[in-house]
Design a protein around this motif. Structure first.
Motif, PDB file in Angstrom:
ATOM      1  N   LEU A 150       1.710 -10.984  19.847  1.00  0.00           N
ATOM      2  CA  LEU A 150       1.979 -11.682  18.592  1.00  0.00           C
ATOM      3  C   LEU A 150       1.122 -11.103  17.471  1.00  0.00           C
ATOM      4  O   LEU A 150       1.604 -10.899  16.351  1.00  0.00           O
ATOM      5  N   ARG A 151      -0.140 -10.832  17.777  1.00  0.00           N
ATOM      6  CA  ARG A 151      -1.046 -10.263  16.774  1.00  0.00           C
ATOM      7  C   ARG A 151      -0.560  -8.879  16.331  1.00  0.00           C
ATOM      8  O   ARG A 151      -0.543  -8.574  15.138  1.00  0.00           O
ATOM      9  N   GLU A 152      -0.161  -8.046  17.295  1.00  0.00           N
ATOM     10  CA  GLU A 152       0.321  -6.703  16.972  1.00  0.00           C
ATOM     11  C   GLU A 152       1.568  -6.758  16.094  1.00  0.00           C
ATOM     12  O   GLU A 152       1.685  -6.020  15.116  1.00  0.00           O
ATOM     13  N   GLU A 153       2.503  -7.636  16.462  1.00  0.00           N
ATOM     14  CA  GLU A 153       3.756  -7.737  15.707  1.00  0.00           C
ATOM     15  C   GLU A 153       3.512  -8.246  14.290  1.00  0.00           C
ATOM     16  O   GLU A 153       4.101  -7.754  13.323  1.00  0.00           O
ATOM     17  N   SER A 154       2.634  -9.236  14.168  1.00  0.00           N
ATOM     18  CA  SER A 154       2.350  -9.795  12.840  1.00  0.00           C
ATOM     19  C   SER A 154       1.663  -8.759  11.953  1.00  0.00           C
ATOM     20  O   SER A 154       1.939  -8.661  10.757  1.00  0.00           O
ATOM     21  N   ARG A 155       0.773  -7.949  12.547  1.00  0.00           N
ATOM     22  CA  ARG A 155       0.114  -6.886  11.775  1.00  0.00           C
ATOM     23  C   ARG A 155       1.128  -5.827  11.338  1.00  0.00           C
ATOM     24  O   ARG A 155       1.074  -5.327  10.213  1.00  0.00           O
ATOM     25  N   ALA A 156       2.046  -5.485  12.221  1.00  0.00           N
ATOM     26  CA  ALA A 156       3.067  -4.486  11.883  1.00  0.00           C
ATOM     27  C   ALA A 156       3.943  -4.974  10.730  1.00  0.00           C
ATOM     28  O   ALA A 156       4.242  -4.221   9.804  1.00  0.00           O
ATOM     29  N   VAL A 157       4.326  -6.255  10.770  1.00  0.00           N
ATOM     30  CA  VAL A 157       5.142  -6.831   9.696  1.00  0.00           C
ATOM     31  C   VAL A 157       4.371  -6.835   8.380  1.00  0.00           C
ATOM     32  O   VAL A 157       4.904  -6.496   7.316  1.00  0.00           O
ATOM     33  N   PHE A 158       3.084  -7.195   8.464  1.00  0.00           N
ATOM     34  CA  PHE A 158       2.233  -7.216   7.273  1.00  0.00           C
ATOM     35  C   PHE A 158       2.124  -5.822   6.656  1.00  0.00           C
ATOM     36  O   PHE A 158       2.262  -5.641   5.437  1.00  0.00           O
ATOM     37  N   LEU A 159       1.904  -4.794   7.500  1.00  0.00           N
ATOM     38  CA  LEU A 159       1.766  -3.426   6.990  1.00  0.00           C
ATOM     39  C   LEU A 159       3.079  -2.911   6.408  1.00  0.00           C
ATOM     40  O   LEU A 159       3.078  -2.187   5.405  1.00  0.00           O
ATOM     41  N   GLN A 160       4.201  -3.297   7.016  1.00  0.00           N
ATOM     42  CA  GLN A 160       5.506  -2.907   6.466  1.00  0.00           C
ATOM     43  C   GLN A 160       5.719  -3.530   5.091  1.00  0.00           C
ATOM     44  O   GLN A 160       6.238  -2.887   4.175  1.00  0.00           O
ATOM     45  N   ARG A 161       5.309  -4.790   4.962  1.00  0.00           N
ATOM     46  CA  ARG A 161       5.457  -5.468   3.668  1.00  0.00           C
ATOM     47  C   ARG A 161       4.585  -4.785   2.611  1.00  0.00           C
ATOM     48  O   ARG A 161       5.034  -4.578   1.479  1.00  0.00           O
ATOM     49  N   ARG A 162       3.370  -4.421   2.986  1.00  0.00           N
ATOM     50  CA  ARG A 162       2.488  -3.725   2.046  1.00  0.00           C
ATOM     51  C   ARG A 162       3.063  -2.354   1.671  1.00  0.00           C
ATOM     52  O   ARG A 162       2.939  -1.909   0.534  1.00  0.00           O
ATOM     53  N   SER A 163       3.683  -1.698   2.636  1.00  0.00           N
ATOM     54  CA  SER A 163       4.265  -0.386   2.381  1.00  0.00           C
ATOM     55  C   SER A 163       5.416  -0.481   1.379  1.00  0.00           C
ATOM     56  O   SER A 163       5.562   0.387   0.512  1.00  0.00           O
ATOM     57  N   ARG A 164       6.208  -1.547   1.487  1.00  0.00           N
ATOM     58  CA  ARG A 164       7.337  -1.726   0.566  1.00  0.00           C
ATOM     59  C   ARG A 164       6.877  -2.019  -0.854  1.00  0.00           C
ATOM     60  O   ARG A 164       7.620  -1.823  -1.814  1.00  0.00           O
TER      61      ARG A 164
ATOM     62  N   LEU B 103      -2.044   1.506  11.259  1.00  0.00           N
ATOM     63  CA  LEU B 103      -1.091   1.397  12.371  1.00  0.00           C
ATOM     64  C   LEU B 103      -1.717   1.820  13.696  1.00  0.00           C
ATOM     65  O   LEU B 103      -1.243   1.425  14.767  1.00  0.00           O
ATOM     66  N   TYR B 104      -2.770   2.625  13.626  1.00  0.00           N
ATOM     67  CA  TYR B 104      -3.454   3.088  14.844  1.00  0.00           C
ATOM     68  C   TYR B 104      -4.684   2.236  15.164  1.00  0.00           C
ATOM     69  O   TYR B 104      -5.365   2.483  16.159  1.00  0.00           O
ATOM     70  N   ASP B 105      -4.977   1.279  14.313  1.00  0.00           N
ATOM     71  CA  ASP B 105      -6.115   0.382  14.509  1.00  0.00           C
ATOM     72  C   ASP B 105      -5.706  -0.703  15.499  1.00  0.00           C
ATOM     73  O   ASP B 105      -5.237  -1.768  15.119  1.00  0.00           O
ATOM     74  N   VAL B 106      -5.882  -0.420  16.772  1.00  0.00           N
ATOM     75  CA  VAL B 106      -5.416  -1.315  17.839  1.00  0.00           C
ATOM     76  C   VAL B 106      -6.068  -2.688  17.741  1.00  0.00           C
ATOM     77  O   VAL B 106      -5.412  -3.716  17.913  1.00  0.00           O
ATOM     78  N   ALA B 107      -7.369  -2.714  17.437  1.00  0.00           N
ATOM     79  CA  ALA B 107      -8.084  -3.997  17.375  1.00  0.00           C
ATOM     80  C   ALA B 107      -7.780  -4.760  16.089  1.00  0.00           C
ATOM     81  O   ALA B 107      -8.001  -5.963  16.016  1.00  0.00           O
ATOM     82  N   GLY B 108      -7.279  -4.065  15.075  1.00  0.00           N
ATOM     83  CA  GLY B 108      -6.994  -4.730  13.805  1.00  0.00           C
ATOM     84  C   GLY B 108      -8.231  -5.172  13.069  1.00  0.00           C
ATOM     85  O   GLY B 108      -8.210  -6.129  12.300  1.00  0.00           O
ATOM     86  N   GLN B 109      -9.342  -4.447  13.265  1.00  0.00           N
ATOM     87  CA  GLN B 109     -10.620  -4.828  12.670  1.00  0.00           C
ATOM     88  C   GLN B 109     -11.069  -3.893  11.551  1.00  0.00           C
ATOM     89  O   GLN B 109     -12.193  -3.969  11.079  1.00  0.00           O
ATOM     90  N   GLY B 110     -10.201  -2.949  11.152  1.00  0.00           N
ATOM     91  CA  GLY B 110     -10.541  -2.073  10.037  1.00  0.00           C
ATOM     92  C   GLY B 110     -11.287  -0.819  10.427  1.00  0.00           C
ATOM     93  O   GLY B 110     -11.866  -0.150   9.572  1.00  0.00           O
ATOM     94  N   TYR B 111     -11.279  -0.466  11.715  1.00  0.00           N
ATOM     95  CA  TYR B 111     -11.922   0.768  12.147  1.00  0.00           C
ATOM     96  C   TYR B 111     -11.079   1.431  13.228  1.00  0.00           C
ATOM     97  O   TYR B 111     -10.202   0.817  13.841  1.00  0.00           O
TER      98      TYR B 111
END
Length: 455
Positions: free
Chosen positions: A72-86, A177-185
């Motif tokens: 769920l966390r991965e999917e939500s991050r992917a959606v968030f990044l797609q929205r930012r990209s648009r 997109l490669y930040d597996v932990a989603g912590q900014g590193y």
């Protein structure tokens, strides 16, 4: 009396029902809360009214066995990044922005450069659309304002600013997109995956064999981690990656017409990576894929002192006393960039034989004695240590007249010269004969004059 107490305790424990781990944690939390409130002098269940309106700002990362939450966390991050990209400007929108800037430029021209004043700047903002609003601010205009007598800014400088911001946001999203932990590193494996998938998009790397990809990726990643992770934490902030010039150097390989000189000076180019790996293979005389101390002694001009090489193998990661390619890359980056603080930190750790975070006369003498011994072997008259020691302290000018810290070495801008004197016979000979070398190469000296070149 003792036995009665012991029996009573056993009976008490035996009489208590077995509790789950969750119940134990709840009891522990309750006990902690009571003790903490007692220490703070407040009632456990009496919270301030403002507590109800404070939003939750800490979200615990899902554990490894919580597969659903991780997904769920991965999917939500992917959606968030797609929205930012648009939300970013695409190529067509950037082209439209350029046409608007050109259309509303404010005369007269400054040579061949078109300018725009603040009033026309706001007109473009209204026509450009909502995506451009963040770029059309008074702050941005003021930052780009120079000495134009009409109070205008260059439309080319502004457009380059917008393009740079768009590129930074695109790159940040791409790295995230490669930040597996989603912590900014990014961890080493994350950055390896990013660069591996980037290779097909870089025309300058078209000639690389796929069998060399893993070595290329290792070579590229080591530069990021050597300079951006000097404490060896195993991760780099995405913000730091964007702030340094390494990504620019890497993406420079998209240029199909990149000159040979530019390629040779770019660590990430195919010729540079093949050079470093080729040197490693040439040093590996027994072809076991690792370097022994004797094999590494032939590095460069082959004049690194045995004492320094011993310290390399004492302090750096080795496997059964031999160095792998990754450790060798750190060594090469340190030796080739000795003006940089990270490289000096690497070498300083090797020079600090007493682990005191400073170099004293004993440490300097230990390393220079090896230089003196090498001079005797080559039939040269050894130079007095006292003279060299005084020269080093005069160059560095440390805060403590008897100790040289890493910061002293960095502040002096003489780190490369000092390390040359202490670890490399050829480096010491070059320093000792610098005046003769200058006289023999007067043209080179004139060309370098005024560029802040160190003696």
């Amino acid at each position: 009396m003792w036995m009665d107490w012991k029996k009573a305790l056993k009976a008490h424990v035996a009489g208590k029902p077995t509790r789950s781990e969750e119940e134990k944690r709840a009891e522990e939390t309750q006990l902690f809360t009571e003790l903490y409130c007692q220490w703070k002098g407040v009632q456990p269940n009496r919270q301030h009214e403002s507590f109800k309106s404070i939003p939750k700002f800490y979200f615990k990362l899902p554990a490894e066995d919580e597969v659903l939450q991780q997904k769920l966390r991965e999917e939500s991050r992917a959606v968030f990044l797609q929205r930012r990209s648009r939300q970013l400007l695409d190529n067509d929108e950037l082209q439209s922005l350029w046409f608007l800037l050109d259309k509303h430029h404010t005369p007269p021209l400054m040579g061949d450069e078109k300018m725009i004043n603040y009033e026309d700047f706001l007109k473009v903002s209204q026509e450009a659309g909502p995506k451009c609003k963040t770029y059309f601010t008074a702050t941005v205009f003021a930052k780009l304002l120079q000495k134009d007598p009409y109070g205008r800014i260059s439309i080319m400088q502004f457009f380059n600013y917008v393009m740079r911001k768009v590129w930074l946001h695109q790159t940040r999203i791409g790295l995230s997109l490669y930040d597996v932990a989603g912590q900014g590193y990014l961890k080493e494996a994350d950055l390896e995956n990013y660069i591996l998938e980037l290779i097909p998009t870089l025309p300058q790397l078209d000639g690389l064999e796929k069998s060399f990809y893993s070595f290329y990726v290792c070579t590229a990643v080591r530069k990021f981690f050597f300079f951006l992770d000097p404490l060896r934490t195993g991760r780099i902030k995405i913000q730091d990656i964007l702030a340094c010039s390494f990504l620019d150097d890497l993406l420079e390989l998209r240029d199909e017409d990149l000159s040979k000189e530019m390629q040779e000076s770019n660590w990430f180019s195919a010729p540079s990576a093949l050079r470093v790996y080729g040197q490693y293979l040439n040093l590996d005389k027994d072809h076991n894929g690792m370097l022994s101390k004797e094999e590494l002694s032939r590095y460069g001009t082959g004049t690194l002192t045995p004492v320094f090489l011993n310290r390399v193998f004492q302090e750096c990661l080795t496997y059964d006393g031999e160095m792998d390619y990754k450790t060798y890359l750190d060594f090469v980056l340190a030796m080739e960039n000795r003006k940089e603080p990270q490289a000096l930190q690497y070498i300083f750790r090797l020079l600090d034989i007493q682990n005191r975070n400073y170099l004293n006369i004993f440490a300097l003498n230990t390393f220079f004695r090896a230089i003196q011994e090498q001079m005797k072997i080559h039939g040269q008259e050894p130079v007095s240590f006292e003279d060299v020691k005084d020269e080093i302290f005069d160059m560095v000018k440390p805060a403590d007249p008897l100790k040289i810290t890493l910061q002293d070495l960095i502040n002096s801008s003489q780190g490369e010269t000092v390390t040359n004197i202490l670890i490399d016979l050829n480096g010491f000979w070059t320093y000792e004969n610098r005046e003769v070398l200058v006289q023999e190469n007067p043209v080179d000296d004139l060309e370098n004059f005024g560029e802040g070149e160190e003696v």
